[in-house]
Design a protein around this motif. Structure first.
Motif, PDB file in Angstrom:
ATOM      1  N   GLY A 218       1.018  -1.191  -0.087  1.00  0.00           N
ATOM      2  CA  GLY A 218       0.023  -0.137  -0.154  1.00  0.00           C
ATOM      3  C   GLY A 218       0.794   1.358  -0.063  1.00  0.00           C
ATOM      4  N   THR A 219       1.902   1.297   0.771  1.00  0.00           N
ATOM      5  CA  THR A 219       2.243   2.180   0.918  1.00  0.00           C
ATOM      6  C   THR A 219       4.325   1.944   0.774  1.00  0.00           C
ATOM      7  N   THR A 220       4.705   2.629  -0.132  1.00  0.00           N
ATOM      8  CA  THR A 220       6.349   2.661  -0.163  1.00  0.00           C
ATOM      9  C   THR A 220       7.039   3.644  -0.618  1.00  0.00           C
ATOM     10  N   LYS A 221       7.793   3.722  -0.361  1.00  0.00           N
ATOM     11  CA  LYS A 221       9.558   4.873  -0.549  1.00  0.00           C
ATOM     12  C   LYS A 221      10.237   5.823  -1.441  1.00  0.00           C
ATOM     13  N   VAL A 222      10.383   6.558  -2.074  1.00  0.00           N
ATOM     14  CA  VAL A 222      10.997   6.761  -3.421  1.00  0.00           C
ATOM     15  C   VAL A 222      12.064   6.254  -3.295  1.00  0.00           C
ATOM     16  N   ASN A 223      12.965   5.392  -4.508  1.00  0.00           N
ATOM     17  CA  ASN A 223      14.024   4.156  -4.527  1.00  0.00           C
ATOM     18  C   ASN A 223      14.031   3.405  -3.656  1.00  0.00           C
ATOM     19  N   LYS A 306      10.169   0.636  -8.680  1.00  0.00           N
ATOM     20  CA  LYS A 306      10.850   1.146  -7.832  1.00  0.00           C
ATOM     21  C   LYS A 306      10.525   2.633  -8.788  1.00  0.00           C
ATOM     22  N   TYR A 307      10.037   3.057  -7.537  1.00  0.00           N
ATOM     23  CA  TYR A 307       8.815   4.173  -8.062  1.00  0.00           C
ATOM     24  C   TYR A 307      10.471   5.732  -7.708  1.00  0.00           C
ATOM     25  N   LEU A 308      10.222   6.380  -8.877  1.00  0.00           N
ATOM     26  CA  LEU A 308      11.467   7.908  -8.880  1.00  0.00           C
ATOM     27  C   LEU A 308      11.208   8.990  -7.892  1.00  0.00           C
ATOM     28  N   ARG A 309       9.722   9.261  -7.233  1.00  0.00           N
ATOM     29  CA  ARG A 309       9.569  10.732  -6.995  1.00  0.00           C
ATOM     30  C   ARG A 309       7.977  10.156  -6.314  1.00  0.00           C
ATOM     31  N   SER A 310       7.697  11.074  -5.385  1.00  0.00           N
ATOM     32  CA  SER A 310       6.566  10.858  -4.315  1.00  0.00           C
ATOM     33  C   SER A 310       4.986  11.190  -5.009  1.00  0.00           C
ATOM     34  N   SER A 311       4.822  10.458  -4.865  1.00  0.00           N
ATOM     35  CA  SER A 311       3.097  10.329  -5.353  1.00  0.00           C
ATOM     36  C   SER A 311       2.385  11.642  -4.569  1.00  0.00           C
ATOM     37  N   GLY A 312       3.164  12.443  -3.878  1.00  0.00           N
ATOM     38  CA  GLY A 312       2.612  13.649  -3.077  1.00  0.00           C
ATOM     39  C   GLY A 312       1.178  13.429  -2.006  1.00  0.00           C
ATOM     40  N   GLN A 347      -4.352  -1.248  -8.615  1.00  0.00           N
ATOM     41  CA  GLN A 347      -4.722  -0.899  -7.452  1.00  0.00           C
ATOM     42  C   GLN A 347      -3.970   0.848  -7.253  1.00  0.00           C
ATOM     43  N   ALA A 348      -4.433   1.613  -5.795  1.00  0.00           N
ATOM     44  CA  ALA A 348      -3.889   3.008  -5.138  1.00  0.00           C
ATOM     45  C   ALA A 348      -2.405   2.172  -4.708  1.00  0.00           C
ATOM     46  N   VAL A 349      -0.851   3.004  -5.336  1.00  0.00           N
ATOM     47  CA  VAL A 349      -0.176   2.641  -4.394  1.00  0.00           C
ATOM     48  C   VAL A 349       0.614   4.109  -3.803  1.00  0.00           C
ATOM     49  N   THR A 350       0.749   4.210  -2.250  1.00  0.00           N
ATOM     50  CA  THR A 350       1.062   5.538  -1.710  1.00  0.00           C
ATOM     51  C   THR A 350       2.398   5.276  -2.057  1.00  0.00           C
TER      52      THR A 350
END
Length: 359
Positions: A218-223, A306-312, A347-350
């Motif tokens: 559900g919630t992950t971190k940048v990089n 791997k997400y490279l920026r925040s979803s705000g 799926q919604a990912v924060t």
């Protein structure tokens, strides 16, 4: 068949349809009705009934993993040029019931038709009463009532799930007779067969909503790599069956979908997928990806993002699309492949920034 004769045959059918205001056949435009519920589900598309109480014999029953109420399933064909049959010819009525229905409709149509339409309707009456025929379209004396019980008249049936009205109505030949146990005349290429039933089962197939497991969930971190996987228990083959039964005639086909891969789309261009293609193949044990476990934080997941920026203040819509290998088997040892199918869930990912404190 010569052009003019075939044209006259088609004109007769068209004239009767236009004069009555609706085709004399009950089987087309049939609605699907639920006949069972529970595991897998079962539904049918059947002929209706008219004010005389005659019931059409045409019936296609769907069972297994199919959409409720005869609706279109959730499978998207990977082949954009493939489509299920828009219509088909199938058993309709026995000779006596057909005579009752057809003669009543001809009489009604003849009462208002003039000119070419009236002439065509007269030809149709002769066709079924006086053995007036065309090449490859033999006539029938007294609607073949002396053969009642030995066969059935076949008629065009519209696929109610076909959006194109022209395609849906293209099986427009006048009803024709088929003896029990015999194949329809070869000129009727759209006569129902196991391959058509397999395509209809494909159209009605309902694949499971499969949500991939994520770690972190559900919630992950940048990089920070996010592991994705599907367990074998939740990732299994699916079957749908279409069958048609009428006096002296029965066919069925079962369409089977087997999962083969998972495609991940992060929902943003500012992300990387593992593998780079985003397509995770199925493992030998039937699972996809690898579950995250303690101690794997520094490893590259075999399937993940791997997400490279925040979803705000919002989320990214992670789309997980499964590709299914689809094949069929049917009556008489028939079978073959159908185009791969796809079905995806979102799926919604924060995604949060990693906060650091400097002292």
């Amino acid at each position: 068949m010569s052009g003019p004769r075939r044209g006259l045959f088609g004109t007769a059918a068209a004239a009767l349809t236009l004069t009555v205001g609706a085709t004399f056949l009950l089987a087309p435009n049939a609605t699907a009705e639920p006949v069972d519920t529970g595991k897998g589900g079962k539904s049918q598309q059947s002929g209706g009934s008219d004010e005389t109480g005659i019931h059409a014999a045409v019936r296609i029953e769907y069972s297994g993993s199919v959409a409720p109420n005869g609706g279109t399933g959730n499978v998207t064909s990977a082949d954009v040029n493939w489509e299920p049959p828009p219509c088909w010819y199938a058993p309709y009525l026995g000779a006596k019931d057909f005579k009752k229905k057809m003669s009543a409709d001809i009489e009604e149509a003849a009462g208002t038709a003039t000119g070419t339409a009236g002439s065509a309707i007269g030809q149709t009456k002769q066709h079924y009463e006086d053995e007036f025929g065309w090449e490859d379209h033999p006539g029938y004396k007294d609607y073949n009532v002396d053969k009642d019980g030995e066969g059935m008249f076949w008629a065009g049936v519209e696929n109610p799930n076909e959006p194109d009205i022209l395609k849906r109505g293209s099986c427009s030949e006048l009803p024709f007779w088929v003896d029990n146990g015999e194949a329809p005349p070869p000129q009727f290429e759209q006569a129902i067969d196991p391959e058509m039933l397999a395509a209809l089962a494909y159209q009605h197939m309902e694949l499971p909503d499969t949500e991939v497991t994520l770690a972190p969930d559900g919630t992950t971190k940048v990089n920070l790599p996010t592991w994705s996987w599907l367990d074998k228990a939740d990732f299994h083959e699916v079957q749908a069956t279409a069958a048609i039964n009428a006096p002296g005639f029965a066919l069925q086909a079962t369409t089977t979908a087997k999962p083969v891969s998972l495609k991940l789309k992060p929902g943003t261009d500012d992300a990387e997928t593992y593998p780079a293609s985003g397509e995770c193949t199925i493992n030998a044990d039937g699972s996809i990806g690898e579950p995250y476990a303690k101690g794997k934080a520094d490893q590259t997941p075999p399937c993940g993002i791997k997400y490279l920026r925040s979803s705000g203040n919002g989320t990214f819509d992670l789309q997980a699309t499964i590709t299914w290998d689809i094949a069929w088997t049917g009556t008489g040892g028939t079978g073959g492949d159908l185009p791969d199918g796809t079905f995806g869930t979102t799926q919604a990912v924060t995604v949060q920034e990693i906060q650091a404190v400097n002292r």
